[in-house]
Each structure stands twice: as structure tokens, then as C-alpha cells.
Design a protein around this motif. Sequence first.
Motif, PDB file in Angstrom:
ATOM      1  N   LEU A 262       0.905  -1.292  -0.051  1.00  0.00           N
ATOM      2  CA  LEU A 262      -0.094   0.027   0.112  1.00  0.00           C
ATOM      3  C   LEU A 262       1.017   1.214   0.028  1.00  0.00           C
ATOM      4  O   LEU A 262       1.626   1.223   0.801  1.00  0.00           O
ATOM      5  N   LEU A 263       0.697   2.208  -1.144  1.00  0.00           N
ATOM      6  CA  LEU A 263       1.544   3.186  -1.188  1.00  0.00           C
ATOM      7  C   LEU A 263       0.846   4.410  -1.840  1.00  0.00           C
ATOM      8  O   LEU A 263      -0.337   4.358  -2.035  1.00  0.00           O
ATOM      9  N   ALA A 264       1.322   5.449  -1.739  1.00  0.00           N
ATOM     10  CA  ALA A 264       0.693   6.865  -2.254  1.00  0.00           C
ATOM     11  C   ALA A 264       1.936   7.103  -3.468  1.00  0.00           C
ATOM     12  O   ALA A 264       2.888   7.160  -3.233  1.00  0.00           O
ATOM     13  N   VAL A 265       1.154   7.160  -4.531  1.00  0.00           N
ATOM     14  CA  VAL A 265       1.971   7.857  -5.814  1.00  0.00           C
ATOM     15  C   VAL A 265       1.471   8.871  -6.449  1.00  0.00           C
ATOM     16  O   VAL A 265       0.231   9.213  -6.463  1.00  0.00           O
ATOM     17  N   GLY A 266       2.193   9.686  -7.175  1.00  0.00           N
ATOM     18  CA  GLY A 266       1.956  10.820  -7.896  1.00  0.00           C
ATOM     19  C   GLY A 266       1.832  10.379  -9.334  1.00  0.00           C
ATOM     20  O   GLY A 266       2.494   9.144  -9.625  1.00  0.00           O
ATOM     21  N   VAL A 267       1.336  11.175 -10.303  1.00  0.00           N
ATOM     22  CA  VAL A 267       1.289  10.610 -11.586  1.00  0.00           C
ATOM     23  C   VAL A 267       2.765  10.426 -12.191  1.00  0.00           C
ATOM     24  O   VAL A 267       3.659  11.366 -11.971  1.00  0.00           O
ATOM     25  N   GLY A 268       3.146   9.476 -12.667  1.00  0.00           N
ATOM     26  CA  GLY A 268       4.580   9.107 -13.210  1.00  0.00           C
ATOM     27  C   GLY A 268       5.507   8.421 -12.207  1.00  0.00           C
ATOM     28  O   GLY A 268       6.613   7.764 -12.583  1.00  0.00           O
ATOM     29  N   ASP A 269       5.017   8.310 -10.996  1.00  0.00           N
ATOM     30  CA  ASP A 269       5.680   7.602 -10.102  1.00  0.00           C
ATOM     31  C   ASP A 269       5.621   6.238 -10.129  1.00  0.00           C
ATOM     32  O   ASP A 269       4.545   5.526 -10.492  1.00  0.00           O
ATOM     33  N   PRO A 270       6.759   5.444 -10.095  1.00  0.00           N
ATOM     34  CA  PRO A 270       6.423   3.857 -10.201  1.00  0.00           C
ATOM     35  C   PRO A 270       6.443   3.106  -8.812  1.00  0.00           C
ATOM     36  O   PRO A 270       6.747   3.697  -7.809  1.00  0.00           O
ATOM     37  N   ALA A 271       5.907   1.877  -8.999  1.00  0.00           N
ATOM     38  CA  ALA A 271       5.714   1.143  -7.818  1.00  0.00           C
ATOM     39  C   ALA A 271       6.327  -0.185  -8.167  1.00  0.00           C
ATOM     40  O   ALA A 271       5.954  -0.854  -9.388  1.00  0.00           O
ATOM     41  N   ARG A 272       6.769  -0.975  -7.207  1.00  0.00           N
ATOM     42  CA  ARG A 272       7.316  -2.517  -7.557  1.00  0.00           C
ATOM     43  C   ARG A 272       6.718  -3.495  -6.797  1.00  0.00           C
ATOM     44  O   ARG A 272       6.532  -3.284  -5.436  1.00  0.00           O
ATOM     45  N   ILE A 273       6.392  -4.540  -7.387  1.00  0.00           N
ATOM     46  CA  ILE A 273       5.688  -5.741  -6.626  1.00  0.00           C
ATOM     47  C   ILE A 273       6.009  -6.830  -7.597  1.00  0.00           C
ATOM     48  O   ILE A 273       5.733  -7.088  -8.826  1.00  0.00           O
TER      49      ILE A 273
ATOM     50  N   GLY B   9      -7.219   4.322  -4.546  1.00  0.00           N
ATOM     51  CA  GLY B   9      -7.722   4.645  -3.481  1.00  0.00           C
ATOM     52  C   GLY B   9      -8.124   6.303  -3.730  1.00  0.00           C
ATOM     53  O   GLY B   9      -8.272   6.800  -4.859  1.00  0.00           O
ATOM     54  N   ALA B  10      -8.036   7.083  -2.719  1.00  0.00           N
ATOM     55  CA  ALA B  10      -8.414   8.415  -2.489  1.00  0.00           C
ATOM     56  C   ALA B  10      -7.317   9.376  -2.770  1.00  0.00           C
ATOM     57  O   ALA B  10      -6.063   9.007  -2.797  1.00  0.00           O
ATOM     58  N   LEU B  11      -7.455  10.535  -3.197  1.00  0.00           N
ATOM     59  CA  LEU B  11      -6.220  11.422  -3.458  1.00  0.00           C
ATOM     60  C   LEU B  11      -6.034  12.016  -2.114  1.00  0.00           C
ATOM     61  O   LEU B  11      -6.938  12.678  -1.269  1.00  0.00           O
ATOM     62  N   GLY B  12      -4.897  12.087  -1.798  1.00  0.00           N
ATOM     63  CA  GLY B  12      -4.497  12.544  -0.685  1.00  0.00           C
ATOM     64  C   GLY B  12      -4.180  14.383  -0.512  1.00  0.00           C
ATOM     65  O   GLY B  12      -4.133  14.922  -1.631  1.00  0.00           O
ATOM     66  N   ASP B  13      -3.971  14.776   0.636  1.00  0.00           N
ATOM     67  CA  ASP B  13      -3.763  16.284   0.428  1.00  0.00           C
ATOM     68  C   ASP B  13      -2.545  16.882  -0.325  1.00  0.00           C
ATOM     69  O   ASP B  13      -2.217  18.104  -0.747  1.00  0.00           O
ATOM     70  N   ASP B  14      -1.654  15.932  -0.617  1.00  0.00           N
ATOM     71  CA  ASP B  14      -0.304  16.092  -0.959  1.00  0.00           C
ATOM     72  C   ASP B  14      -0.297  15.819  -2.591  1.00  0.00           C
ATOM     73  O   ASP B  14       0.600  16.021  -3.264  1.00  0.00           O
ATOM     74  N   GLY B  15      -1.493  15.606  -3.128  1.00  0.00           N
ATOM     75  CA  GLY B  15      -1.505  15.435  -4.516  1.00  0.00           C
ATOM     76  C   GLY B  15      -1.468  14.181  -5.027  1.00  0.00           C
ATOM     77  O   GLY B  15      -1.233  13.987  -6.162  1.00  0.00           O
ATOM     78  N   ARG B  16      -1.261  13.069  -4.162  1.00  0.00           N
ATOM     79  CA  ARG B  16      -0.725  11.477  -4.499  1.00  0.00           C
ATOM     80  C   ARG B  16      -2.082  10.824  -4.323  1.00  0.00           C
ATOM     81  O   ARG B  16      -2.741  11.063  -3.291  1.00  0.00           O
ATOM     82  N   TRP B  17      -2.008  10.015  -5.265  1.00  0.00           N
ATOM     83  CA  TRP B  17      -3.079   8.784  -5.004  1.00  0.00           C
ATOM     84  C   TRP B  17      -2.805   7.463  -4.071  1.00  0.00           C
ATOM     85  O   TRP B  17      -1.759   7.202  -4.297  1.00  0.00           O
ATOM     86  N   GLN B  18      -3.522   7.128  -3.425  1.00  0.00           N
ATOM     87  CA  GLN B  18      -3.352   5.826  -2.633  1.00  0.00           C
ATOM     88  C   GLN B  18      -3.559   4.806  -3.587  1.00  0.00           C
ATOM     89  O   GLN B  18      -4.583   4.756  -4.463  1.00  0.00           O
TER      90      GLN B  18
END
Length: 656
Positions: free
Chosen positions: A522-533, A602-611
Motif C-alpha cells: 500500500l503506497l501513495a503515488v503521484g502521476v509518473g511515480d513507479p511502484a514495484r511488486i 484509493g483516495a487523493l491525498g492532500d499532497d496530490g498523491r493517490w493511494q
Amino acid sequence: MTAETGLAALWLAAALAALQVLLGVLALRREPAVGAVDAPSRAAPGQPGAMTAIRAVAIVQGALVAVAMAALIAAFLGTDLSVALVAANSHSAKPWLYKFAGAWGNHEGSMLLWVTILGVAGAAVARFERRLDARTLVATLAAQAAIALGFYAFLLFASNPFARLQPSPSDGAGLNPLLQDPGLAFHPPTLYAGYVGLSVAFSFAVGALVTRDVGPAFARAMRPWVLGAWVFLTLGITAGSYWAYYELGWGGWWFWDPVENASLMPWLAATALLHSVTVLATRDGLRAWTVMLAVVAFSMSMIGTFLVRSGILTSVHAFAVDPRRGSFILVLLLLYIGGALVLFGARVGTVRQGKLFEPFSREGSLVANNLLLTVILGIVLIGTFYPIVAGAFDVQLSVGPPFFESTAGPIALLLVAVMAVGPLLRWRRDEAEAVIQRLFPAIAAALFAGVGVFLLGGPIGVLPLAGVALAAGLAVASVAPLARRNLRRAPLQLWGMVIAHLGIAVALAGMAISTAYTQETLLAVGVGDPARIAGYTVRLEGVRPLVSDNWTALEGRLRVTDDDGARFVLRPQVRYFTTPVTTTNESAIATMWNGQLYTVLGALGDDGRWQLRLWWKPFVTLIWFGGMLIAVGGALSLVGHQWRLWRTKQRAELYA
């Protein structure tokens, strides 16, 4: 006039159910035993009017309740908002599929569907059953009508699905968004068909006890209904598991939710009953076991009905209704099951002992199978009801997956081991040395799989490791009965057993592997951010709004790249419904040969990143593939038994 037509048909069906019970009582009091229905004495001179009429009454009753169900479906399809049930559970803008399935996506409609299947099943018994003693058949039809009569009373006096609403609203309140899924059109009808199939088995058992006719003929007549109920229950549970998996966005395939348990308990009892009735039909054994399990299996389906509609549960599956309705169902449960248990206690002494067998035999393995299934059933029953009972005394506690997995899990694995051995044993008695020789390939497969996973698969718990090993052993043992056979001449019943047991092995392997090796992040990402799994790189490329006739949504675009360079796109959504006001997470799933990549926005956080929540679930699809194999195996066995019956009848007519 659609609602009035449906209500009139329901009242007439209820009246005929009462008449059916009365005719059954009169026929049983006035007529001595007359032999099998197919005997020459079944003609009019050999049967009183009540015996002849009860078949026709049962058939007409089934037709009338089917008319009532059709009228409710028509009211939903036409969005007849003057019907209170339609106004509360539909909307003019809903797609037609959800209007159609919405007819049973509520308390009153689902109960009408239940009693419709009950009435149609009784009509089918009246129309097609020709093997039972005439008195036993009459008692069976009377018992089936008595069950239906209680549910007719419940619908007509406590849960009228055709109640009018004056004045009618301008539009409906809409269907629960969690139920706005194609699975709603499939899951409840199949599950209810399974429940009602068990009601027929219950009626057969009551009829046989009333007439003291517990024997192979009774079991052969009841077996197709048990098989059919078991197949439908398997399909319903499998479909419900997959629906919860992809629709709820929780990433799990079984949560030990009380209402999930309510569907599992009848399946466990039906599985035991299926094995027991097979022994009675083919080997004239386990007579009392068969009758008792028929009562227990239907008891579990009644308990499930009570749980869902009593208002005592908070569940995504449950209908939150007036607890007084739950009290009505509780009275029915006590009346039917209590009465059947009293009858069983009074008549069990008249049930003659069947043929004996040695403990080390196929019959002995089936007894062990039934005992283990009963223990698991008891664990699930206690774990489901203990928090409810404690809550009644203001003691709040929760019984969750750790309890069920630690208590029922080891017993279930022992059950799998017995299942692997059973089909390789001979009837009546067998020799241990010969059985071990037949089991050698299965034992070798289990050891090879267990050692291989332990050495190569990474850290794994004891239960998942044992599950993988036993799944491999069961898979090999399942196909062993086909060895040295002409496969073209192998009976369908044998193929059905092989495929069903193989399906259990496949499902067990999926459960064990996915439980042991699932990865989650579970992480918060902005547009263009990568995640690994698990060897996959997931990058959020953007989020866009969508508008549908039924909802609006925010849809994420996820670019997925695996370590080999392959690319694909997943589009999870957050949906917003206005009728009723609800927000849901729609998962996006990519299926590969070795598992599924499961994503939820998930939801959009106050920092502009999406869960963003990601799961990698290795071989999880084997669970539902195995469930389908189990159902296919049961269906093949059912077809095989009916085909053999038809061939026997054809030969008898040819040489008559």
C-alpha cells in the motif's frame, strides 16, 4: 395488474400447498402400502383419489408460484414504482440486467425466489419420480408442501413482495451498488437451487421415516436431488467467492464472514450426505446416517436463511431487515427441524441395520470422511454463532480467520488425506499391504511436491506446505481409479468422481500457494511515480473522470511492465453512485498463467498523491478453476446415474 396477478398466484399456490398436505395425510391414513409407483397397481383402481390428485396439485402449485415470480420480474423490468419493493430497490436508469436481477436482490424478492424454486422442485418430484413406494412418495410430497406452506405464510403475512405504494414516487431508490454486478444474476439463483435441493432430500427423508421405508430404493430416488443440490451449492459458493474477490476490493477470496459460513455449512453437510446416500444406494449401508444427514443438511440451509434475514448480522451479504421477520423464520426453523428430529428419534429404532463392513474398507473411509466433515461443520457453526450468542449477553467478541484456519485447517487436511485413500479401497474389506502399494504413486507425489516447495519456494508455513503436498498426492490418487481401464468404457459416474476429487486437489493447491506467497503493498503515488511488486513495475500515468448512465467514476491508468519487458495497462476505478449514494472501489486485475496482479485505486491525498494498493497472488485462479471442476464432476455423476437409469428402463421395456 401485474402485482395483483402475482399476489393472486401466490395466494392460490399457498392454498394448494395446504391442500397438498391435507391430501397426503388422508392418503397415508386410508391407504395401506401399495408398492412401487411403477407397479401395475398404480393405475386408478389401485390408488384412491387423494393419491392420484396429490401429483396434480403439486404440479399446479409449482406453476402458480412460478407465475408469481415472473410477475415480480416483470414489475422490476417495467420499473413499476407503485410496487413498494420496486421503488425501494430499482431505478428507471438502471441497466436492464440489474432490474432483472434486482427482483431477488432484496429480502422479499429473494424469499419469493426461494419458495419458487421450492415449489418447482416439488412439482418436478411429482412429475418425474417413479421409483419410490407410492406411500413414501405421497409422504415426501406432503412434507415438501408443508415446508412451502410455512414460507408462503411468511411472504403473505410478513414480507409481501407485491405490496402497493401510494402515492408512487417519481423514481426508485436504486439497487445496492455492491449488488450491481452480473454475478447477482447467477450467484443467488444457484445458491438457492442448492438450498432447495436439500429441502427435497429432507422431504424424502421425512417421507421414508413416516412410511418406515429407509432402504436402497429410497436412496436411489433421493441421490439425484442431493447431487444436483451439491452441484448448485458448489457453483454458488465458487461464484460468490470470486464476486467478493473482485467486487469488494479487499483482495481476498474468503473472509469467514458469517454469511459466507452460512453457505459453507450446508455444503459440508451435503458433501457428507452425498457420500452416505451413495453407500446406501449401492451397498445398502449407512441407513441411519443418511436420514440424519438429510435432516442436518436442510437444517444448515434454514440456519443460513435465518442468519441473512434476521437482522442480527452486519455483512455485505446480509439483508438488514426487521428482526420480527427473523423471529418468524426462527419459528419455521424450530418447527421443521425440531419436528424432523422428533420424528427421527421416534422412528430411528425402526430403521433396519444395513449390510455390515470392515473398518478398513471403502465404506469405512466414507464414514471417516463423514465424521471429519461433521467436525468441520461443528467448528464453523460454533465460530459463527458464538459471537452472536455472546453479544446477546452484552459481551463483544470477534471470531475471525485465525480461529477457523487454526482449528478447521488441520482437520480439513486430514480429510483430504482420507479422500485420497478412500477411492483406492475395496468395498466391504481390504488389506493394508495392497492399499499401500496402490497409494505409492500418490505418496511419492506428495513427498516430491512438499520437499520441492520447501527447498525452492522460500519460507512457508506448516499448513500451506502440508496443503501443497496433500494436493499433489490427492491429484495423483484421484486419477488412479482410471488406471488399467478402457477410458472409453469408463462410466460417467467414475469420471465424475475423478474430476471432482481432482478439482478439490486443484483448489487446495491454489489456496495453499496463494496464502503462503501473496505479496501486498500500500503506497501513495503521484502521476509518473513507479511502484514495484513481484517482478512488476506499476506506474500511474494519470486519472480521468468517467460518466455512465448509472454512475460517475475516477479511473486510473496504470502502465505495468514486467521484468521481461512485456507491457499492459490496468484501469482501476473509484465509482460514485447517486441512487443510492455510495462509493465503491472497482479493482483492475491482470491474469497470468502463474497468478494475478490485483490493483485498487484509493483516495487523493492532500499532497496530490493517490493511494494505490497492489497485490500479487500466485496461482490464485486455481481456487475457482478447482471449484468449477468439482461442479463439473458432480454434474457428470448426475448425468451418468440418470443415463444408466434410462438405459435400464429401456431394456426392461424392450424385453417386457
